[in-house]
Design a protein around this motif. Structure first.
Motif, PDB file in Angstrom:
ATOM      1  N   GLY A  10       0.662  -1.278  -0.050  1.00  0.00           N
ATOM      2  CA  GLY A  10      -0.174   0.560   0.191  1.00  0.00           C
ATOM      3  C   GLY A  10       0.782   1.618  -0.024  1.00  0.00           C
ATOM      4  O   GLY A  10       1.931   1.582   0.886  1.00  0.00           O
ATOM      5  N   LEU A  11       0.784   1.814  -0.413  1.00  0.00           N
ATOM      6  CA  LEU A  11       0.975   3.584  -0.463  1.00  0.00           C
ATOM      7  C   LEU A  11      -0.259   4.296  -0.414  1.00  0.00           C
ATOM      8  O   LEU A  11      -1.312   4.619  -0.268  1.00  0.00           O
ATOM      9  N   GLY A  12       0.698   5.681   0.685  1.00  0.00           N
ATOM     10  CA  GLY A  12      -0.823   7.029   0.607  1.00  0.00           C
ATOM     11  C   GLY A  12       0.003   7.910   0.739  1.00  0.00           C
ATOM     12  O   GLY A  12       1.320   7.837   1.045  1.00  0.00           O
ATOM     13  N   ALA A  13      -0.406   9.240   0.523  1.00  0.00           N
ATOM     14  CA  ALA A  13      -0.280  10.389   0.661  1.00  0.00           C
ATOM     15  C   ALA A  13      -1.372  11.530   0.725  1.00  0.00           C
ATOM     16  O   ALA A  13      -2.399  11.024   0.342  1.00  0.00           O
ATOM     17  N   TYR A  14      -0.588  12.615   1.732  1.00  0.00           N
ATOM     18  CA  TYR A  14      -1.623  13.936   1.646  1.00  0.00           C
ATOM     19  C   TYR A  14      -1.427  14.778   1.197  1.00  0.00           C
ATOM     20  O   TYR A  14       0.190  15.185   2.025  1.00  0.00           O
ATOM     21  N   ARG A  59      -4.127  10.648   7.248  1.00  0.00           N
ATOM     22  CA  ARG A  59      -4.278  10.577   6.404  1.00  0.00           C
ATOM     23  C   ARG A  59      -3.774   9.428   5.799  1.00  0.00           C
ATOM     24  O   ARG A  59      -3.992   9.306   4.708  1.00  0.00           O
ATOM     25  N   ALA A  60      -2.568  10.495   5.914  1.00  0.00           N
ATOM     26  CA  ALA A  60      -0.938   8.983   4.188  1.00  0.00           C
ATOM     27  C   ALA A  60      -1.644   7.446   5.380  1.00  0.00           C
ATOM     28  O   ALA A  60      -1.383   7.218   4.024  1.00  0.00           O
ATOM     29  N   GLY A  61      -1.093   7.252   6.393  1.00  0.00           N
ATOM     30  CA  GLY A  61      -1.250   6.391   6.662  1.00  0.00           C
ATOM     31  C   GLY A  61      -2.064   5.166   6.792  1.00  0.00           C
ATOM     32  O   GLY A  61      -2.483   3.822   6.220  1.00  0.00           O
ATOM     33  N   ARG A  62      -3.232   6.201   6.937  1.00  0.00           N
ATOM     34  CA  ARG A  62      -4.700   5.488   6.509  1.00  0.00           C
ATOM     35  C   ARG A  62      -4.931   4.618   5.119  1.00  0.00           C
ATOM     36  O   ARG A  62      -5.501   3.663   4.707  1.00  0.00           O
ATOM     37  N   SER A  63      -4.745   5.359   4.615  1.00  0.00           N
ATOM     38  CA  SER A  63      -4.916   5.517   2.758  1.00  0.00           C
ATOM     39  C   SER A  63      -3.777   4.452   2.833  1.00  0.00           C
ATOM     40  O   SER A  63      -4.169   3.820   2.177  1.00  0.00           O
ATOM     41  N   ALA A  64      -2.617   3.864   2.902  1.00  0.00           N
ATOM     42  CA  ALA A  64      -2.155   3.040   2.989  1.00  0.00           C
ATOM     43  C   ALA A  64      -2.101   1.761   3.301  1.00  0.00           C
ATOM     44  O   ALA A  64      -2.119   0.735   3.061  1.00  0.00           O
ATOM     45  N   GLY A 162       7.459  22.304   0.565  1.00  0.00           N
ATOM     46  CA  GLY A 162       6.223  21.977   0.946  1.00  0.00           C
ATOM     47  C   GLY A 162       5.513  21.497   2.193  1.00  0.00           C
ATOM     48  O   GLY A 162       6.495  21.240   2.852  1.00  0.00           O
ATOM     49  N   ASP A 163       4.631  21.039   1.642  1.00  0.00           N
ATOM     50  CA  ASP A 163       3.853  20.387   3.548  1.00  0.00           C
ATOM     51  C   ASP A 163       3.094  19.322   2.588  1.00  0.00           C
ATOM     52  O   ASP A 163       2.489  19.563   1.622  1.00  0.00           O
ATOM     53  N   GLY A 164       3.064  18.699   3.583  1.00  0.00           N
ATOM     54  CA  GLY A 164       2.576  17.400   3.023  1.00  0.00           C
ATOM     55  C   GLY A 164       2.554  16.099   4.115  1.00  0.00           C
ATOM     56  O   GLY A 164       3.563  15.880   4.544  1.00  0.00           O
ATOM     57  N   ALA A 165       2.396  14.444   3.174  1.00  0.00           N
ATOM     58  CA  ALA A 165       2.635  13.956   4.344  1.00  0.00           C
ATOM     59  C   ALA A 165       2.706  12.484   3.048  1.00  0.00           C
ATOM     60  O   ALA A 165       1.567  12.771   2.251  1.00  0.00           O
ATOM     61  N   SER A 166       3.549  11.118   3.438  1.00  0.00           N
ATOM     62  CA  SER A 166       3.126  10.100   2.772  1.00  0.00           C
ATOM     63  C   SER A 166       3.364   8.969   3.804  1.00  0.00           C
ATOM     64  O   SER A 166       4.238   9.057   4.188  1.00  0.00           O
ATOM     65  N   ALA A 167       3.328   7.493   2.741  1.00  0.00           N
ATOM     66  CA  ALA A 167       2.942   6.389   3.923  1.00  0.00           C
ATOM     67  C   ALA A 167       3.604   5.103   2.400  1.00  0.00           C
ATOM     68  O   ALA A 167       3.147   6.103   1.632  1.00  0.00           O
ATOM     69  N   ILE A 168       4.095   4.079   3.168  1.00  0.00           N
ATOM     70  CA  ILE A 168       4.134   3.319   2.373  1.00  0.00           C
ATOM     71  C   ILE A 168       3.451   1.745   3.582  1.00  0.00           C
ATOM     72  O   ILE A 168       4.270   1.817   4.827  1.00  0.00           O
ATOM     73  N   LEU A 169       3.373   1.063   2.896  1.00  0.00           N
ATOM     74  CA  LEU A 169       3.377  -0.337   3.884  1.00  0.00           C
ATOM     75  C   LEU A 169       3.707  -1.798   3.124  1.00  0.00           C
ATOM     76  O   LEU A 169       3.621  -1.784   1.790  1.00  0.00           O
TER      77      LEU A 169
END
Length: 342
Positions: A10-14, A59-64, A162-169
């Motif tokens: 999984g991947l997620g980003a905001y 947000r990013a972590g839940r998406s991933a 810049g601002d934001g967040a990302s995640a990888i599972l």
């Protein structure tokens, strides 16, 4: 190191709404010459009411996690990478994310490896997965370069923050992509590039704000000349990239696309592309030029973008390049197996 048992599930980003760089030029916060050198078009800027660093990471972590088809209790480890302030002093953001994303499962740690924190965390997550009964590990990152501590437009040379967040599972069971290899290198003799002659203090001093990384670099150049700095940094990155490529069974120039830090075009060419012989057009710079440099959140945000927009497909190999102050470099090679429905 070569892997045959680690997948990206999984991947997620905001990333908040991007603001055109031209608006900052018109207001005097930025200048046209710098914009021409960076080729930056816009920058993601957090909303004061809804985009705190922890909230963006959630947000990013839940998406991933949701995209991975794993449940919260499958995740035995959460690593949260941050380069700057995480929303509150004297508090563990990693445990907050463990609670909010994983319902308290596993164990959480914060990673402080500046802009290489998230990519470098892969080399910490893999040994855990190989020795644990848990099939998954989650890596998150979130950054916000806010005033008064940061002037995102002028704090450093060659980029805009810049601002934001990302995640990888990561998973040992399944995924749409496979992690083929990873390699890390470091050159601690360059740590002074971000320290300069600044004194160590018992607590933050508001008189130091906004932070001026440019002047710290200038101070350090008085101690080590630019040619020596370039030689050391180029060699460190090349060693990491060449080893990751070799362990993946390919040549350095054979990746389909290169995920790079969201530096401005000139800085990216001098620090990453020139030592590796990679053309700008084969990188994720065009995406980064819309977002800005989001500390440790760049690379997995860019990888998420590539997958969401179907810029990669089955059989493609992606090299992920992490660069962090200190100095340290981590390179990953990922092979896409299939494109997920998301």
């Amino acid at each position: 190191m070569r892997y045959d048992d680690i997948y990206i599930a999984g991947l997620g980003a905001y990333f908040p709404k991007s603001v055109p760089v031209d608006e900052a030029i018109a207001s005097g916060r930025y200048d046209a010459a710098s914009r021409n050198a960076t080729a930056q078009q816009s920058v993601a800027i957090a909303d004061d009411e809804r985009d705190s660093q922890p909230e963006m990471a959630v947000r990013a972590g839940r998406s991933a996690l949701e995209r991975s088809a794993h449940g919260p209790h499958d995740v035995g480890l959460l690593l949260h990478a941050v380069a700057v302030y995480s929303g509150l002093d004297g508090w563990n953001c990693g445990s907050y994310l463990q609670h909010q994303i994983l319902d308290g499962s596993g164990i959480a740690f914060e990673i402080r490896q500046v802009s290489n924190g998230a990519v470098g965390a892969v080399e910490l997550a893999v040994p855990f997965l190989r020795s644990s009964d848990s099939p998954a590990a989650l890596i998150t990152s979130a950054e916000r370069f806010a005033e008064p501590a940061w002037d995102r437009w002028r704090a450093d040379s060659g980029l805009i923050f810049g601002d934001g967040a990302s995640a990888i599972l990561l998973s040992t069971e399944r995924g749409f992509a496979r992690l083929l290899s990873s390699a890390s290198e470091s050159a601690p003799e360059l740590e002074g590039l971000h320290r300069g002659n600044a004194p160590f203090r018992a607590s933050p001093d508001p008189s130091d704000y906004p932070l001026d990384l440019r002047s710290r670099a200038v101070d350090f150049i008085d101690e080590m000349d630019l040619d020596q700095i370039r030689e050391i940094s180029w060699a460190g990155l090349r060693r990491a990239a060449e080893r990751a490529a070799a362990d993946a069974g390919m040549a350095l120039d054979e990746a389909s696309v290169y995920v790079v830090p969201n530096f401005g075009a000139s800085l990216l060419r001098s620090q990453v592309l020139a030592p590796l012989g990679i053309p700008l057009e084969r990188t994720t710079h065009a995406w980064g030029a819309e977002i800005g440099h989001v500390g440790a959140s760049d690379q997995f945000g860019a990888l998420n973008h590539l997958v969401e927009e179907k810029r990669v497909g089955p059989g493609d190999r992606v090299m992920v390049i992490g660069v962090g102050g200190g100095f340290n470099w981590t390179c990953l090679v990922v092979e896409i197996s299939d494109l997920p429905s998301w």
